[in-house]
Design a protein around this motif. Structure first.
Motif, PDB file in Angstrom:
ATOM      1  N   MET A  92      12.334 -12.457  -4.027  1.00  0.00           N
ATOM      2  CA  MET A  92      10.990 -11.967  -4.246  1.00  0.00           C
ATOM      3  C   MET A  92      11.069 -10.656  -5.029  1.00  0.00           C
ATOM      4  SD  MET A  92       8.038 -10.979  -1.473  1.00  0.00           S
ATOM      5  CE  MET A  92       7.820 -12.648  -0.959  1.00  0.00           C
ATOM      6  N   LYS A  93      10.248 -10.536  -6.058  1.00  0.00           N
ATOM      7  CA  LYS A  93      10.222  -9.317  -6.863  1.00  0.00           C
ATOM      8  C   LYS A  93       9.524  -8.192  -6.116  1.00  0.00           C
ATOM      9  CE  LYS A  93      10.138 -11.569 -11.366  1.00  0.00           C
ATOM     10  NZ  LYS A  93       9.393 -11.719 -12.627  1.00  0.00           N
ATOM     11  N   ASN A  94       9.973  -6.969  -6.374  1.00  0.00           N
ATOM     12  CA  ASN A  94       9.282  -5.818  -5.793  1.00  0.00           C
ATOM     13  C   ASN A  94       8.097  -5.436  -6.679  1.00  0.00           C
ATOM     14  OD1 ASN A  94      10.111  -4.010  -7.880  1.00  0.00           O
ATOM     15  ND2 ASN A  94      12.027  -3.595  -6.816  1.00  0.00           N
ATOM     16  N   GLY A  95       7.336  -4.432  -6.251  1.00  0.00           N
ATOM     17  CA  GLY A  95       6.123  -4.047  -6.969  1.00  0.00           C
ATOM     18  C   GLY A  95       6.365  -3.650  -8.418  1.00  0.00           C
ATOM     19  N   VAL A  96       7.390  -2.851  -8.649  1.00  0.00           N
ATOM     20  CA  VAL A  96       7.686  -2.403 -10.015  1.00  0.00           C
ATOM     21  C   VAL A  96       8.028  -3.603 -10.897  1.00  0.00           C
ATOM     22  CG1 VAL A  96       9.308  -1.065 -11.408  1.00  0.00           C
ATOM     23  CG2 VAL A  96       8.382  -0.089  -9.303  1.00  0.00           C
ATOM     24  N   GLU A  97       8.801  -4.534 -10.372  1.00  0.00           N
ATOM     25  CA  GLU A  97       9.164  -5.728 -11.144  1.00  0.00           C
ATOM     26  C   GLU A  97       7.945  -6.593 -11.438  1.00  0.00           C
ATOM     27  OE1 GLU A  97      13.712  -6.321  -9.461  1.00  0.00           O
ATOM     28  OE2 GLU A  97      12.028  -7.127  -8.311  1.00  0.00           O
ATOM     29  N   LEU A  98       7.064  -6.740 -10.455  1.00  0.00           N
ATOM     30  CA  LEU A  98       5.850  -7.529 -10.668  1.00  0.00           C
ATOM     31  C   LEU A  98       4.964  -6.903 -11.742  1.00  0.00           C
ATOM     32  CD1 LEU A  98       4.963  -8.373  -6.962  1.00  0.00           C
ATOM     33  CD2 LEU A  98       5.675 -10.010  -8.729  1.00  0.00           C
ATOM     34  N   ILE A  99       4.816  -5.588 -11.684  1.00  0.00           N
ATOM     35  CA  ILE A  99       3.985  -4.890 -12.672  1.00  0.00           C
ATOM     36  C   ILE A  99       4.594  -5.008 -14.063  1.00  0.00           C
ATOM     37  CG2 ILE A  99       3.207  -2.591 -13.403  1.00  0.00           C
ATOM     38  CD1 ILE A  99       2.800  -2.019 -10.339  1.00  0.00           C
ATOM     39  N   ALA A 141       6.561  -7.349 -15.194  1.00  0.00           N
ATOM     40  CA  ALA A 141       6.405  -8.728 -15.653  1.00  0.00           C
ATOM     41  C   ALA A 141       4.970  -8.995 -16.108  1.00  0.00           C
ATOM     42  CB  ALA A 141       6.805  -9.701 -14.545  1.00  0.00           C
ATOM     43  N   GLU A 142       3.995  -8.461 -15.391  1.00  0.00           N
ATOM     44  CA  GLU A 142       2.594  -8.636 -15.785  1.00  0.00           C
ATOM     45  C   GLU A 142       2.313  -7.932 -17.105  1.00  0.00           C
ATOM     46  OE1 GLU A 142      -1.527  -9.420 -16.063  1.00  0.00           O
ATOM     47  OE2 GLU A 142       0.163 -10.499 -15.202  1.00  0.00           O
ATOM     48  N   ARG A 143       2.856  -6.750 -17.273  1.00  0.00           N
ATOM     49  CA  ARG A 143       2.641  -6.037 -18.544  1.00  0.00           C
ATOM     50  C   ARG A 143       3.238  -6.840 -19.695  1.00  0.00           C
ATOM     51  NH1 ARG A 143      -0.369  -4.311 -21.871  1.00  0.00           N
ATOM     52  NH2 ARG A 143       0.439  -2.817 -23.359  1.00  0.00           N
ATOM     53  N   ARG A 196      -1.948  -9.649  -6.335  1.00  0.00           N
ATOM     54  CA  ARG A 196      -2.124  -9.984  -7.763  1.00  0.00           C
ATOM     55  C   ARG A 196      -3.067  -8.983  -8.427  1.00  0.00           C
ATOM     56  NH1 ARG A 196      -0.266 -10.913 -12.261  1.00  0.00           N
ATOM     57  NH2 ARG A 196      -1.472 -12.208 -13.668  1.00  0.00           N
ATOM     58  N   ASN A 197      -4.141  -8.605  -7.748  1.00  0.00           N
ATOM     59  CA  ASN A 197      -5.067  -7.620  -8.315  1.00  0.00           C
ATOM     60  C   ASN A 197      -4.392  -6.259  -8.483  1.00  0.00           C
ATOM     61  OD1 ASN A 197      -7.246  -9.396  -8.597  1.00  0.00           O
ATOM     62  ND2 ASN A 197      -7.837  -9.095  -6.480  1.00  0.00           N
ATOM     63  N   LEU A 198      -3.548  -5.879  -7.522  1.00  0.00           N
ATOM     64  CA  LEU A 198      -2.825  -4.608  -7.641  1.00  0.00           C
ATOM     65  C   LEU A 198      -1.803  -4.656  -8.769  1.00  0.00           C
ATOM     66  CD1 LEU A 198      -2.335  -3.752  -3.875  1.00  0.00           C
ATOM     67  CD2 LEU A 198      -3.820  -2.566  -5.518  1.00  0.00           C
ATOM     68  N   VAL A 199      -1.190  -5.799  -8.974  1.00  0.00           N
ATOM     69  CA  VAL A 199      -0.247  -5.954 -10.088  1.00  0.00           C
ATOM     70  C   VAL A 199      -0.976  -5.791 -11.419  1.00  0.00           C
ATOM     71  CG1 VAL A 199       1.201  -7.661 -11.287  1.00  0.00           C
ATOM     72  CG2 VAL A 199       1.429  -7.341  -8.812  1.00  0.00           C
ATOM     73  N   LYS A 200      -2.147  -6.402 -11.548  1.00  0.00           N
ATOM     74  CA  LYS A 200      -2.936  -6.242 -12.778  1.00  0.00           C
ATOM     75  C   LYS A 200      -3.322  -4.781 -12.971  1.00  0.00           C
ATOM     76  CE  LYS A 200      -4.991 -10.862 -12.887  1.00  0.00           C
ATOM     77  NZ  LYS A 200      -6.254 -11.615 -12.914  1.00  0.00           N
ATOM     78  N   ALA A 201      -3.754  -4.129 -11.887  1.00  0.00           N
ATOM     79  CA  ALA A 201      -4.114  -2.709 -11.972  1.00  0.00           C
ATOM     80  C   ALA A 201      -2.910  -1.890 -12.414  1.00  0.00           C
ATOM     81  CB  ALA A 201      -4.637  -2.217 -10.623  1.00  0.00           C
TER      82      ALA A 201
END
Length: 110
Positions: free
Chosen positions: A1-8, A10-12, A85-90
């Motif tokens: 599972m990716k951590n928050g920084v990795e998720l952000i 990847a979304e960027r 998901r909303n926090l990742v987009k933010a």
């Protein structure tokens, strides 16, 4: 599972590659639009939690139209039922704004 920084991150990258929101495009948003959009997605993340208690948060209830603070056309408002998901987009929008401001600062120092 990716951590928050990795998720952000990847979304960027997804925003750049799939949506075309390049640094050049981001440079056009010089009226805090990226920050306001991030705030809307962060509010949607909170609203996902409150919606279980039938509460509106920051003028937004999940499933409704874009919040008044949303800086673009309503069709671009795409919140998720998943608060993460909303926090990742933010987070990705905040990262885009930080990069935009850093480019300005770099250009000013030349």
């Amino acid at each position: 599972m990716k951590n928050g920084v990795e998720l952000i991150a990847a979304e960027r990258q997804r925003q750049i590659e799939q949506e075309g929101w390049t640094p050049e495009h981001d440079a056009e948003h010089d009226s805090e639009e990226l920050v306001h959009a991030a705030k809307c997605y962060a509010s949607a993340a909170i609203a996902n939690t409150y919606s279980k208690r039938n509460v509106t948060y920051a003028g937004y209830r999940p499933g409704e139209k874009a919040p008044n603070q949303w800086p673009w056309q309503g069709s671009w408002w795409k919140p998720s039922a998943d608060p993460i998901r909303n926090l990742v987009k933010a987070g990705a929008l905040i990262a885009a704004e930080i990069d935009r401001l850093n480019r300005i600062k770099q250009n000013e120092s030349r």
